[in-house]
Design a protein around this motif. Sequence first.
Motif: not given
Length: 253
Positions: A81-100
């Motif tokens: 989880x840290x590795x994934x979030x770190x990659x997003x933050x270091x590259x200034x990429x937003x994550x949006x998720x829509x489940x149900x």
Amino acid sequence: MSVSLAHLIGLLDRELRVTSFADYCPNGLQVEGRASVSTVVSGVTASQALIDTAVERSADLLLVHHGFFWKGEPAPVTGIKRKRIKALLENDISLAAYHLPLDAHPQLGNNAQLGRLLGVVNAAPINPDDPACLVWQGELSQPCSAPELNRLLEARLGRAPQMIAGGAQQIERLAWCTGAAQGYIDQAAAAGADAFISGEISEPTVHNARELGIHYFGAGHHATERYGVKALGEWLAQREGLTHYFVDIDNPV
């Protein structure tokens, strides 16, 4: 062309009616990146492989069905989880998720898109008055046997389903719910379906199918849920003039 992140998230939240759902994760913006968006990458799950591809494509926004922060999972941001979030933050990429909310959307959702892919006639939620209804139903344009439907699913989804024969010789009426929704087999049978399609299968599903008199097809969690997030990304890009790439990270489940 670029559009503000706040505008896009507001648009997605409204279109998918996120406030109508009690979900297992936060829907909407999960990780905040740069304030403007010109390139969107979409995919089923926010895995490291998908994040790495988003970095390679110079994405500003990563749009997924399965994001982060699920109920019941450990809260600390460590390990993968840290590795994934770190990659997003270091590259200034937003994550949006829509489940149900993405499962249920009447046009762009996983269930609507699966019905369209299979050519189901009169596809609609079994309870059309409930905006959060997750089980859909409809008729086959031509009745078929369970093995014939199994072959159709394999041809359309690129994955051999697990079939449990439990119903009538001919299938006319289908019910379905993408992902891990095998527990809805009771609702499918009560709605009068001859067969129920979902993504996964559990040990009790076999007995339930046989005793309820309904065929069951475990067609793959990932395989049944590729199409909603792709449709959502295409809709967003066309509406707002953005560049969009759908990335399908192979997953046999």
